[in-house]
Design a protein around this motif. Structure first.
Motif, PDB file in Angstrom:
ATOM      1  N   ALA A  60       0.835  -1.207   0.000  1.00 26.86           N
ATOM      2  CA  ALA A  60       0.000   0.000   0.000  1.00 26.86           C
ATOM      3  C   ALA A  60       0.866   1.253   0.000  1.00 26.86           C
ATOM      4  O   ALA A  60       0.585   2.219  -0.710  1.00 26.86           O
ATOM      5  CB  ALA A  60      -0.932   0.001   1.214  1.00 26.86           C
ATOM      6  N   THR A  61       1.950   1.265   0.785  1.00 22.75           N
ATOM      7  CA  THR A  61       2.856   2.409   0.806  1.00 22.75           C
ATOM      8  C   THR A  61       3.596   2.516  -0.516  1.00 22.75           C
ATOM      9  O   THR A  61       3.761   3.604  -1.070  1.00 22.75           O
ATOM     10  CB  THR A  61       3.845   2.292   1.981  1.00 22.75           C
ATOM     11  OG1 THR A  61       3.098   2.302   3.201  1.00 22.75           O
ATOM     12  CG2 THR A  61       4.840   3.444   2.000  1.00 22.75           C
ATOM     13  N   LEU A  62       4.051   1.389  -1.061  1.00 26.52           N
ATOM     14  CA  LEU A  62       4.758   1.403  -2.346  1.00 26.52           C
ATOM     15  C   LEU A  62       3.876   1.945  -3.464  1.00 26.52           C
ATOM     16  O   LEU A  62       4.377   2.580  -4.403  1.00 26.52           O
ATOM     17  CB  LEU A  62       5.247  -0.002  -2.701  1.00 26.52           C
ATOM     18  CG  LEU A  62       6.363  -0.557  -1.814  1.00 26.52           C
ATOM     19  CD1 LEU A  62       6.573  -2.036  -2.101  1.00 26.52           C
ATOM     20  CD2 LEU A  62       7.647   0.236  -2.000  1.00 26.52           C
ATOM     21  N   ALA A  63       2.554   1.721  -3.362  1.00 25.23           N
ATOM     22  CA  ALA A  63       1.630   2.173  -4.403  1.00 25.23           C
ATOM     23  C   ALA A  63       1.485   3.692  -4.443  1.00 25.23           C
ATOM     24  O   ALA A  63       1.065   4.247  -5.463  1.00 25.23           O
ATOM     25  CB  ALA A  63       0.255   1.526  -4.196  1.00 25.23           C
ATOM     26  N   CYS A  64       1.843   4.366  -3.353  1.00 28.40           N
ATOM     27  CA  CYS A  64       1.660   5.826  -3.341  1.00 28.40           C
ATOM     28  C   CYS A  64       2.937   6.578  -2.981  1.00 28.40           C
ATOM     29  O   CYS A  64       2.877   7.697  -2.479  1.00 28.40           O
ATOM     30  CB  CYS A  64       0.495   6.219  -2.427  1.00 28.40           C
ATOM     31  SG  CYS A  64       0.713   5.785  -0.710  1.00 28.40           S
ATOM     32  N   THR A  65       4.093   5.963  -3.251  1.00 26.61           N
ATOM     33  CA  THR A  65       5.371   6.613  -2.992  1.00 26.61           C
ATOM     34  C   THR A  65       6.359   6.267  -4.095  1.00 26.61           C
ATOM     35  O   THR A  65       6.121   5.365  -4.897  1.00 26.61           O
ATOM     36  CB  THR A  65       5.981   6.176  -1.640  1.00 26.61           C
ATOM     37  OG1 THR A  65       6.135   4.761  -1.645  1.00 26.61           O
ATOM     38  CG2 THR A  65       5.129   6.590  -0.479  1.00 26.61           C
ATOM     39  N   THR A  66       7.480   6.967  -4.115  1.00 25.69           N
ATOM     40  CA  THR A  66       8.555   6.686  -5.065  1.00 25.69           C
ATOM     41  C   THR A  66       9.890   6.850  -4.358  1.00 25.69           C
ATOM     42  O   THR A  66       9.950   7.381  -3.255  1.00 25.69           O
ATOM     43  CB  THR A  66       8.516   7.666  -6.260  1.00 25.69           C
ATOM     44  OG1 THR A  66       8.714   8.994  -5.768  1.00 25.69           O
ATOM     45  CG2 THR A  66       7.202   7.589  -7.011  1.00 25.69           C
ATOM     46  N   GLY A  67      10.969   6.403  -5.004  1.00 20.47           N
ATOM     47  CA  GLY A  67      12.305   6.682  -4.505  1.00 20.47           C
ATOM     48  C   GLY A  67      12.929   5.651  -3.595  1.00 20.47           C
ATOM     49  O   GLY A  67      13.839   5.967  -2.852  1.00 20.47           O
ATOM     50  N   PHE A  68      12.470   4.400  -3.643  1.00 21.88           N
ATOM     51  CA  PHE A  68      13.028   3.382  -2.769  1.00 21.88           C
ATOM     52  C   PHE A  68      13.972   2.423  -3.493  1.00 21.88           C
ATOM     53  O   PHE A  68      14.162   1.302  -3.072  1.00 21.88           O
ATOM     54  CB  PHE A  68      11.923   2.578  -2.088  1.00 21.88           C
ATOM     55  CG  PHE A  68      11.212   3.333  -1.007  1.00 21.88           C
ATOM     56  CD1 PHE A  68      11.878   4.224  -0.190  1.00 21.88           C
ATOM     57  CD2 PHE A  68       9.864   3.136  -0.795  1.00 21.88           C
ATOM     58  CE1 PHE A  68      11.218   4.907   0.821  1.00 21.88           C
ATOM     59  CE2 PHE A  68       9.194   3.809   0.214  1.00 21.88           C
ATOM     60  CZ  PHE A  68       9.877   4.698   1.020  1.00 21.88           C
ATOM     61  N   ALA A  69      14.584   2.848  -4.577  1.00 18.00           N
ATOM     62  CA  ALA A  69      15.530   1.987  -5.297  1.00 18.00           C
ATOM     63  C   ALA A  69      16.870   1.960  -4.566  1.00 18.00           C
ATOM     64  O   ALA A  69      17.238   2.911  -3.882  1.00 18.00           O
ATOM     65  CB  ALA A  69      15.716   2.510  -6.721  1.00 18.00           C
ATOM     66  N   GLY A  70      17.598   0.858  -4.736  1.00 18.97           N
ATOM     67  CA  GLY A  70      18.926   0.760  -4.156  1.00 18.97           C
ATOM     68  C   GLY A  70      19.814   1.891  -4.650  1.00 18.97           C
ATOM     69  O   GLY A  70      19.777   2.261  -5.816  1.00 18.97           O
ATOM     70  N   GLY A  71      20.595   2.468  -3.745  1.00 17.22           N
ATOM     71  CA  GLY A  71      21.478   3.580  -4.088  1.00 17.22           C
ATOM     72  C   GLY A  71      20.823   4.945  -3.991  1.00 17.22           C
ATOM     73  O   GLY A  71      21.502   5.968  -4.032  1.00 17.22           O
ATOM     74  N   ASP A  81      -0.611   9.618   1.382  1.00  9.96           N
ATOM     75  CA  ASP A  81      -1.862   9.176   0.784  1.00  9.96           C
ATOM     76  C   ASP A  81      -1.860   9.187  -0.732  1.00  9.96           C
ATOM     77  O   ASP A  81      -2.819   8.742  -1.353  1.00  9.96           O
ATOM     78  CB  ASP A  81      -3.014  10.059   1.282  1.00  9.96           C
ATOM     79  CG  ASP A  81      -3.233   9.904   2.770  1.00  9.96           C
ATOM     80  OD1 ASP A  81      -3.311   8.758   3.234  1.00  9.96           O
ATOM     81  OD2 ASP A  81      -3.296  10.926   3.470  1.00  9.96           O
ATOM     82  N   GLY A  82      -0.816   9.721  -1.351  1.00  7.65           N
ATOM     83  CA  GLY A  82      -0.782   9.762  -2.809  1.00  7.65           C
ATOM     84  C   GLY A  82       0.520  10.342  -3.321  1.00  7.65           C
ATOM     85  O   GLY A  82       1.382  10.741  -2.534  1.00  7.65           O
ATOM     86  N   VAL A  83       0.640  10.371  -4.633  1.00 12.50           N
ATOM     87  CA  VAL A  83       1.835  10.893  -5.292  1.00 12.50           C
ATOM     88  C   VAL A  83       1.433  12.068  -6.167  1.00 12.50           C
ATOM     89  O   VAL A  83       0.483  11.968  -6.946  1.00 12.50           O
ATOM     90  CB  VAL A  83       2.508   9.807  -6.171  1.00 12.50           C
ATOM     91  CG1 VAL A  83       3.700  10.372  -6.927  1.00 12.50           C
ATOM     92  CG2 VAL A  83       2.936   8.632  -5.310  1.00 12.50           C
TER      93      VAL A  83
END
Length: 135
Positions: free
Chosen positions: A66-77, A102-104
């Motif tokens: 659910a958090t991944l669906a409304c966020t960005t920027g969690f890639a390695g590095g 709650d959203g992007v």
């Protein structure tokens, strides 16, 4: 609760599949972790995440689908802003921030403002009525 003031910049060192989402290993950079324990909250790029494990310089958090669906920027590095949760006795230099996302939005335009930039962010229509114009 958080003050909204970034305390340090860290780096996502690993992204591992986990049941219901992913587990991040975050290098805390200059954020001291001596007083951090499993169960504590740390805002990672403004999102309230619960520490699952801690070592001397890194901590791990689980991020739900659910958090991944409304966020960005969690890639390695990826570099991330970090802030520990406030204590009731802390001085508040910013303003209360819950850290729940709650959203992007989408950066629609930017303009220089001295050494800073002013961003115009287009928010999802369903969330726009909850966004304070100032403060």
């Amino acid at each position: 609760m958080f003050s909204g003031i970034v305390a340090a910049v860290g780096t996502v060192r690993a992204v591992k599949p986990a049941r219901g989402g992913v587990r991040l290993v975050v290098d805390a950079g200059k954020l001291g972790l001596k007083d951090v324990a499993a169960g504590d909250s740390i805002a990672v790029d403004g999102m309230c995440l619960t520490v699952i494990a801690r070592k001397e310089r890194t901590f791990e958090v689980d991020v739900s689908r659910a958090t991944l669906a409304c966020t960005t920027g969690f890639a390695g590095g990826h570099r991330v802003n970090l802030e520990k949760a406030m204590r009731l006795s802390d001085r508040m230099g910013g303003h209360p921030v819950s850290g729940h996302v709650d959203g992007v939005g989408r950066v629609a335009r930017t303009r220089p403002a001295g050494a800073n930039r002013v961003l115009a962010v287009a928010a999802p229509r369903a969330l726009a009525k909850y966004i304070a114009r100032k403060g």
